[in-house]
Design a protein around this motif. Sequence first.
Motif, short mmCIF file in Angstrom:
data_model
loop_
_atom_site.label_atom_id
_atom_site.label_comp_id
_atom_site.label_asym_id
_atom_site.label_seq_id
_atom_site.Cartn_x
_atom_site.Cartn_y
_atom_site.Cartn_z
N UNK A 41 96.01 -57.66 91.78
CA UNK A 41 95.95 -59.12 91.87
C UNK A 41 94.51 -59.62 91.96
N UNK A 42 93.70 -58.91 92.72
CA UNK A 42 92.29 -59.30 92.86
C UNK A 42 91.56 -59.19 91.53
N UNK A 43 91.86 -58.12 90.79
CA UNK A 43 91.22 -57.93 89.48
C UNK A 43 91.60 -59.07 88.53
N UNK A 44 92.90 -59.42 88.52
CA UNK A 44 93.37 -60.52 87.66
C UNK A 44 92.68 -61.82 88.07
N UNK A 45 92.67 -62.07 89.37
CA UNK A 45 92.08 -63.29 89.92
C UNK A 45 90.62 -63.45 89.50
N UNK A 46 89.85 -62.39 89.69
CA UNK A 46 88.41 -62.43 89.38
C UNK A 46 88.18 -62.61 87.88
N UNK A 47 88.82 -61.77 87.07
CA UNK A 47 88.50 -61.77 85.65
C UNK A 47 89.04 -62.97 84.88
N UNK A 48 90.15 -63.57 85.35
CA UNK A 48 90.66 -64.73 84.61
C UNK A 48 89.95 -66.03 84.99
N UNK A 49 89.21 -66.02 86.10
CA UNK A 49 88.48 -67.26 86.43
C UNK A 49 87.13 -67.30 85.71
N UNK A 50 86.66 -66.12 85.26
CA UNK A 50 85.39 -66.05 84.55
C UNK A 50 85.60 -66.13 83.04
N UNK A 51 84.61 -66.64 82.33
CA UNK A 51 84.72 -66.60 80.87
C UNK A 51 84.04 -65.33 80.34
N UNK A 52 84.07 -65.15 79.03
CA UNK A 52 83.60 -63.88 78.45
C UNK A 52 82.13 -63.61 78.75
N UNK A 53 81.28 -64.64 78.72
CA UNK A 53 79.86 -64.37 78.96
C UNK A 53 79.61 -64.07 80.44
N UNK A 54 80.39 -64.70 81.32
CA UNK A 54 80.27 -64.39 82.75
C UNK A 54 80.75 -62.96 83.04
N UNK A 55 81.81 -62.56 82.35
CA UNK A 55 82.30 -61.18 82.54
C UNK A 55 81.24 -60.17 82.09
N UNK A 56 80.50 -60.51 81.03
CA UNK A 56 79.45 -59.62 80.55
C UNK A 56 78.34 -59.48 81.61
N UNK A 57 78.04 -60.58 82.28
CA UNK A 57 77.03 -60.53 83.34
C UNK A 57 77.49 -59.64 84.49
N UNK A 58 78.78 -59.76 84.82
CA UNK A 58 79.34 -58.92 85.90
C UNK A 58 79.27 -57.44 85.50
N UNK A 59 79.57 -57.17 84.23
CA UNK A 59 79.53 -55.80 83.70
C UNK A 59 78.15 -55.16 83.92
N UNK A 60 77.11 -55.92 83.60
CA UNK A 60 75.73 -55.42 83.75
C UNK A 60 75.36 -55.26 85.24
N UNK A 61 75.73 -56.29 86.02
CA UNK A 61 75.41 -56.26 87.45
C UNK A 61 76.14 -55.12 88.16
N UNK A 62 77.38 -54.86 87.75
CA UNK A 62 78.18 -53.79 88.33
C UNK A 62 77.42 -52.46 88.18
#
Length: 315
Positions: A31-52
Amino acid sequence: MATIKGVSSFSAEQEAQALRKAMKGFGTDEDAIIEILTKLNISQRQQVLITYKSSIGRDLIDDLKSELSGNFERVIIGMMTPTTMYDVHELRRALKGAGTDEGCLIEILASRTNEEIRRINENYKLQYGRTLEEDIVSDTSSMFRRVLVSLATGNRDEGMYVDDALAQQDAQCLYEAGEKKWGTDEVQFMAILCTRNRCHLLRVFDAYRGIADKDITDNIKSEMSGDLEDALLAVVKCVRNKPAYFAERLYKSMKGLGTDDNTLIRVMVSRSEIDMLDIRREFLTMYGKSLYSFIKGDCSGDYRKVLLRLCGGED
């Protein structure tokens, strides 16, 4: 209009840590994964990918793949993939997977803009060391192959200019290529449907109705068959109303026995940041039921949860 818009202010660091927490230790907090990833758009997810990777020293995609499974995993990985690369992966799967997925090839090549097709071609070559066209040619045949090759050039006129005389001539040409002669001149159909601009084609379709006293799609259905018929119908539908085309793709992926998960996932992931609201509206108009209720009745578990978030709400 999109259903996934992203958040105005976000910390890639915070979201990366929250994702790690959702996957660390015993059990996964889906649920947390769904919550986090669906509130972000594709470019925000890319930023998270790099930061991770920079702050945790692990690969987010690898972690997600090891924690998730099945269709749910496919949706999440799809959401984490940059738009163009997602299309590239899907086209490659359609061509090089077990058997050819003609529906996927048609859907992507008939619906993307010239610019999108250009980026797809560029990235496909970089990723696989072969051109998309080479793979289409080696994997498909006859007139269907020629239509896909034409669409894959991304060379449609994208202007707004309509030459009335030419539109009339094109309509006559289509009429003579199909209705009037024994055997269909498919090249004429391809030349007109795959290269003219949208406004021009809408005028051609009107003129065609005037000449033939039936819709251009009826002609395609009676004169062609199989993949070629599907491809040309998709081109006409995308010219007329792209969201309605995708609504029909979604409907067909879920109606009847069994679900075509490939199509369902691809359309939900690839259109959520483009025109999902329009697709929902068309779906309701065309089928008298909401897309939301259809997904709810057809899928289950985390897979259903994440698709409903991409859908964005009940109509």
